[in-house]
Design a protein around this motif. Structure first.
Motif, PDB file in Angstrom:
ATOM      1  N   GLY A   1     -45.915   5.186  15.609  1.00  0.00           N
ATOM      2  CA  GLY A   1     -46.349   6.585  15.584  1.00  0.00           C
ATOM      3  C   GLY A   1     -46.618   7.142  14.198  1.00  0.00           C
ATOM      4  O   GLY A   1     -46.812   8.330  14.042  1.00  0.00           O
TER       5      GLY A   1
ATOM      6  N   LEU B   1     -48.751   8.321  11.258  1.00  0.00           N
ATOM      7  CA  LEU B   1     -50.134   8.783  11.342  1.00  0.00           C
ATOM      8  C   LEU B   1     -50.928   8.511  10.069  1.00  0.00           C
ATOM      9  O   LEU B   1     -51.497   9.410   9.466  1.00  0.00           O
ATOM     10  CB  LEU B   1     -50.154  10.284  11.653  1.00  0.00           C
ATOM     11  N   TYR B   2     -50.929   7.302   9.613  1.00  0.00           N
ATOM     12  CA  TYR B   2     -51.827   6.943   8.506  1.00  0.00           C
ATOM     13  C   TYR B   2     -52.301   5.516   8.667  1.00  0.00           C
ATOM     14  O   TYR B   2     -51.750   4.795   9.479  1.00  0.00           O
ATOM     15  CB  TYR B   2     -51.152   7.144   7.148  1.00  0.00           C
TER      16      TYR B   2
ATOM     17  N   HIS C   1     -61.000  22.330  17.713  1.00  0.00           N
ATOM     18  CA  HIS C   1     -59.960  21.480  17.129  1.00  0.00           C
ATOM     19  C   HIS C   1     -60.009  20.121  17.785  1.00  0.00           C
ATOM     20  O   HIS C   1     -60.177  20.019  19.001  1.00  0.00           O
ATOM     21  CB  HIS C   1     -58.579  22.102  17.345  1.00  0.00           C
ATOM     22  N   LYS C   2     -59.844  19.078  16.974  1.00  0.00           N
ATOM     23  CA  LYS C   2     -59.827  17.730  17.545  1.00  0.00           C
ATOM     24  C   LYS C   2     -58.534  17.539  18.332  1.00  0.00           C
ATOM     25  O   LYS C   2     -57.463  17.916  17.876  1.00  0.00           O
ATOM     26  CB  LYS C   2     -59.924  16.682  16.436  1.00  0.00           C
ATOM     27  N   LEU C   3     -58.669  16.938  19.499  1.00  0.00           N
ATOM     28  CA  LEU C   3     -57.499  16.747  20.359  1.00  0.00           C
ATOM     29  C   LEU C   3     -56.906  15.349  20.213  1.00  0.00           C
ATOM     30  O   LEU C   3     -56.099  14.929  21.006  1.00  0.00           O
ATOM     31  CB  LEU C   3     -57.891  16.986  21.821  1.00  0.00           C
ATOM     32  N   GLY C   4     -57.300  14.613  19.195  1.00  0.00           N
ATOM     33  CA  GLY C   4     -56.798  13.250  19.044  1.00  0.00           C
ATOM     34  C   GLY C   4     -57.694  12.272  19.777  1.00  0.00           C
ATOM     35  O   GLY C   4     -58.765  12.629  20.257  1.00  0.00           O
ATOM     36  N   THR C   5     -57.243  11.035  19.839  1.00  0.00           N
ATOM     37  CA  THR C   5     -58.057  10.007  20.470  1.00  0.00           C
ATOM     38  C   THR C   5     -57.154   9.068  21.251  1.00  0.00           C
ATOM     39  O   THR C   5     -55.932   9.160  21.157  1.00  0.00           O
ATOM     40  CB  THR C   5     -58.871   9.248  19.401  1.00  0.00           C
ATOM     41  N   TYR C   6     -57.757   8.202  22.039  1.00  0.00           N
ATOM     42  CA  TYR C   6     -56.954   7.298  22.851  1.00  0.00           C
ATOM     43  C   TYR C   6     -56.319   6.195  22.002  1.00  0.00           C
ATOM     44  O   TYR C   6     -56.911   5.727  21.033  1.00  0.00           O
ATOM     45  CB  TYR C   6     -57.807   6.668  23.943  1.00  0.00           C
ATOM     46  N   HIS C   7     -55.127   5.791  22.402  1.00  0.00           N
ATOM     47  CA  HIS C   7     -54.432   4.688  21.749  1.00  0.00           C
ATOM     48  C   HIS C   7     -55.208   3.395  22.012  1.00  0.00           C
ATOM     49  O   HIS C   7     -55.756   3.225  23.098  1.00  0.00           O
ATOM     50  CB  HIS C   7     -53.018   4.597  22.344  1.00  0.00           C
TER      51      HIS C   7
END
Ligand code: ZN
Length: 327
Positions: free
Chosen positions: A324, A326-327, A94-100
């Motif tokens: 925040g 998410l698009y 699963h992807k854990l997201g990415t850095y801001h």
């Protein structure tokens, strides 16, 4: 036993002449209720000499029936449609997201300034009036205070820092000289939200204090930073500008990378983009932390952090950095 096998074959071939479908054939000849299955299950009980011969015959018939039914149904019935999946392979991660983007840019800037001998420094976001204003040459009556609409926590002395310069004061108080620090951090002002302003935003300040530090050091530091961050072709210029905590103060611009000085919408037709403000630390600010301005001097700069992130990532609205969505 062999007669039985022969009989099953004949029945099967007879059935093939009719319009019986593949599913029905499969049920009749290959299911657990079929005669063929009964023979197969019984092989182990036969005498050894008979077992081999019967086993061969019955398996041949089974293969024959299977292949004919497959041809009739048009697909492979011996394997499920999932047979290509190797269940022993590790699962998908699963992807854990990415850095801001702010994190990425702050890290990039930190690395550049670390290579120039600066340390990363932090301080409290809830501050006192003394550290945000008084010690930075902004006494209560100072007109420049009106430039910043400060958010008050309880009494007027406890505030949310309206700039990160308060951290510079704390660093000068707590650390030995010479001192070289950068301060990535949030600041807060009573601002209406719009495309370019936010009440909670980021600043990236730098400070160097020591003996014989001059404006040339600020220019050199900024030039090296600009070339490392924006690219080796980057040109800079320095303009005189007023900030109460420095004297003299300056604006630090880079040549617009989109139009190379000709003027375009990105640089608002100026040809240059203001990246930072800075100057020589005001002698009053040095005195306020017990540093003798006759022996020591220092430069300070503040990079418009959000604006820099937005330019790097081509983000057109500061609110996208902090809402925040998410698009
Ligand atoms: Zn331009």
């Amino acid at each position: 036993m062999l007669d039985k096998i022969e009989k099953i074959k004949k029945n099967f071939e007879y059935d093939l002449q009719s319009d019986i479908n593949a599913t029905e054939l499969k049920r009749k000849y290959l299911s657990k209720n079929s005669e063929l299955y009964a023979i197969l299950s019984n092989i182990k009980n036969l005498p050894p000499e008979e077992r081999k011969h019967v086993g061969l015959q019955v398996n041949e018939l089974k293969d024959y029936i299977t292949s004919v039914i497959e041809q009739r149904s048009g697909h492979n019935i011996t394997k499920t449609s999932y047979s290509h999946i190797d269940v022993t392979l590790p699962g998908k991660r699963h992807k854990l997201g990415t850095y801001h983007p702010n994190t990425l840019i702050a890290r990039e800037m930190n690395n550049i300034f670390k290579s120039l001998g600066f340390s990363v420094y932090a301080g409290p976001e809830i501050e006192t009036d003394e550290y945000v204003f008084e010690k930075l040459n902004l006494p209560k009556h100072h007109p420049a205070r009106s430039l910043q609409d400060t958010l008050i926590i309880e009494d007027p002395e406890i505030i949310l820092r309206s700039h990160t310069s308060s951290v510079e004061i704390r660093a000068m108080e707590n650390e030995k000289l010479p001192l070289r620090i950068v301060v990535p951090g949030r600041a807060f002002r009573y601002e209406d939200l719009n495309q370019t302003n936010h009440f909670a935003f980021y600043q990236y300040e730098g400070l160097a204090v020591g003996k014989n530090i001059t404006m040339a050091d600020l220019k050199g530091t900024f030039e090296i930073f600009a070339k490392m961050f924006w690219g080796p072709e980057t040109q800079i210029r320095i303009r005189a500008k007023y900030y109460p905590q420095v004297e003299p103060g300056c604006g630090l611009d880079v040549l617009c990378g989109f139009c190379h000085g000709k003027g375009c919408p990105v640089c608002k037709r100026r040809g240059w983009i203001e990246i930072a403000g800075g100057g020589m630390v005001h002698p009053n600010a040095l005195r306020s932390v017990g540093i003798d301005p006759n022996i020591y001097s220092g430069f300070a700069f503040g990079i418009g952090f959000d604006r820099t992130v937005m330019q790097k990532y081509k983000i057109d609205d500061i609110r996208k950095l902090y809402d925040g969505t998410l698009y």
